[in-house]
Write an enzyme that holds these catalytic residues in place. Structure first.
Site, short mmCIF file in Angstrom:
data_model
loop_
_atom_site.label_atom_id
_atom_site.label_comp_id
_atom_site.label_asym_id
_atom_site.label_seq_id
_atom_site.Cartn_x
_atom_site.Cartn_y
_atom_site.Cartn_z
N ASP A 243 53.26 14.47 -2.06
CA ASP A 243 53.28 14.46 -3.52
C ASP A 243 52.44 13.33 -4.10
OD1 ASP A 243 55.25 12.63 -2.49
OD2 ASP A 243 56.11 12.49 -4.50
N GLU B 247 58.19 11.64 -2.33
CA GLU B 247 58.17 10.20 -2.03
C GLU B 247 58.08 9.38 -3.30
OE1 GLU B 247 56.51 6.20 -1.01
OE2 GLU B 247 55.69 7.74 -2.36
#
Length: 377
Positions: free
Chosen positions: A81, A142
């Site tokens: 991400d 994350e």
């Protein structure tokens, strides 16, 4: 030998795939295809659905059986991400630098790590370099609290150590210390009253909070410990004694005992102020992640240091004040260092990375795989 143009081309491909936190489906599918093509067995866990991320995209756990090597099974990891604004990235390549077009981030955090891992796997396959088995973990979420690493299906992890590619320093920087973090949310409730006609009948929750915060030690506590009050919200109008205020803060320390002591100090000041003014307090405390505190003699540290030396870059053992998936992995008993990958000005529209750093990242991962065959615990 790392193929620089192939590596750079793949990095440019990856950053153009939208993958803001919660929207990792497209990048996960692409990476699954790439990993399978390289001969890895890929499993997607249920992390996405458990934390209600986007369309339920989970972490990718890819396993590559050993090919005759005697080294330990270990893990290579990066996150899929990106932060916002990360849609419609248009990378610009000029004079050895890759940057964003200026209206989005670039996404080198953490697609530079992903690209390095993929290129290293290709080199290992092309040159038939022996290894004892590898696992690759690409995580979701994350950037919004390490949620993918926290919800990872650890029953699938056979590795005993790992290397996370997600730090801002150059290749050769090796993070062996990072803090444990606690966050807290305190809701102080006083008593509402008319601020002009009957203020003495009220209990001003903001005043209570102010007294507590004024007595707290915040900022840099020592070389290993920090704390912060980051959010204060409360009150509805200037003519009403505010009945309620919410405070949100955090504590970090490389030493768990120091983190706990600092947290208790801040909570004690809240409790004292509430008692003094006869207000009430509701507290929520959460440990966000564990610390990294690896001995320089630990096996993954020694492997990373030797690999850096072998490719001619300086090995720098250092610490950080931030958290990463490596913190979560260490907390689960998986000894992991976090490696510098050269990403610069991340989380801004000025983000960039040097092509040389991209190449050195991949070279370092290849060398880590080689060195792991020679070094024992």
């Amino acid at each position: 030998m790392v193929n620089a143009e192939r590596l750079i081309g793949e990095f440019i491909e990856l950053v153009q795939v939208d993958s803001e936190s919660g929207g990792e489906r497209q990048i996960a599918d692409l990476l699954t295809e790439k990993l399978i093509a390289l001969g890895l067995d890929v499993f997607e866990d249920n992390a996405g659905s458990e934390v209600e991320l986007g369309k339920g995209t989970g972490n990718l756990i890819a396993t590559w059986p050993g090919n005759g090597g005697n080294g330990p099974v270990f893990l290579l990891s990066a996150h899929m991400d990106t932060v916002k604004p990360g849609r419609g990235v248009k990378p610009q390549r000029q004079n050895g630098v890759i940057k964003s077009s200026g209206d989005t981030i670039l996404g080198s955090d953490d697609k530079a790590g992903i690209a390095a891992i993929l290129e290293a796997l290709r080199v290992i396959k092309e040159q038939n370099i022996s290894h004892g088995g590898l696992q690759v973990v690409f995580t979701v979420g994350e950037e919004i609290g390490l949620v993918g690493a926290k919800k990872l299906d650890y029953s699938r992890i056979k590795a005993g150590m790992g290397f996370v590619l997600d730090s801002g320093g150059p290749a050769g920087e090796i993070i062996i210390q990072a803090p444990q973090q606690y966050t807290f949310k305190a809701v102080i409730k006083g008593k509402a009253a008319h601020a002009g006609m009957a203020p003495e009948q009220g209990i001003n929750a903001i005043v209570v909070a102010s007294h507590a915060i004024a007595n707290m030690h915040t900022g840099r506590i020592d070389s290993e410990t920090t704390s912060n009050i980051g959010i204060i919200s409360g009150g509805v109008a200037t003519n009403i004694v505010p009945e309620q205020v919410t405070i949100q803060g955090e504590v970090r320390s490389i030493k768990p005992a120091k983190a706990k002591a600092q947290l208790e100090h801040m909570l004690d000041e809240l409790k004292k102020a509430v008692e003094q003014f006869q207000a009430t307090l509701d507290l929520q405390v959460e440990k966000e992640y564990d610390e990294i505190d690896l001995n320089p003699a630990a096996l993954p540290v020694r492997i990373a240091v030797q690999a850096a030396k072998n490719i001619g870059v300086e090995a720098i053992l250092t610490k950080t004040g931030g958290g990463s998936d490596a913190n979560v992995f260490n907390g689960k008993g998986l000894a992991c260092v976090n490696l510098g990958i050269g990403m610069q000005r991340v989380h801004t529209t000025d983000e960039f990375i040097m092509e040389e750093d991209l190449v050195n990242n991949a070279r370092l991962v290849v060398e880590i795989i080689k060195v792991a065959q020679e070094m024992k615990g």
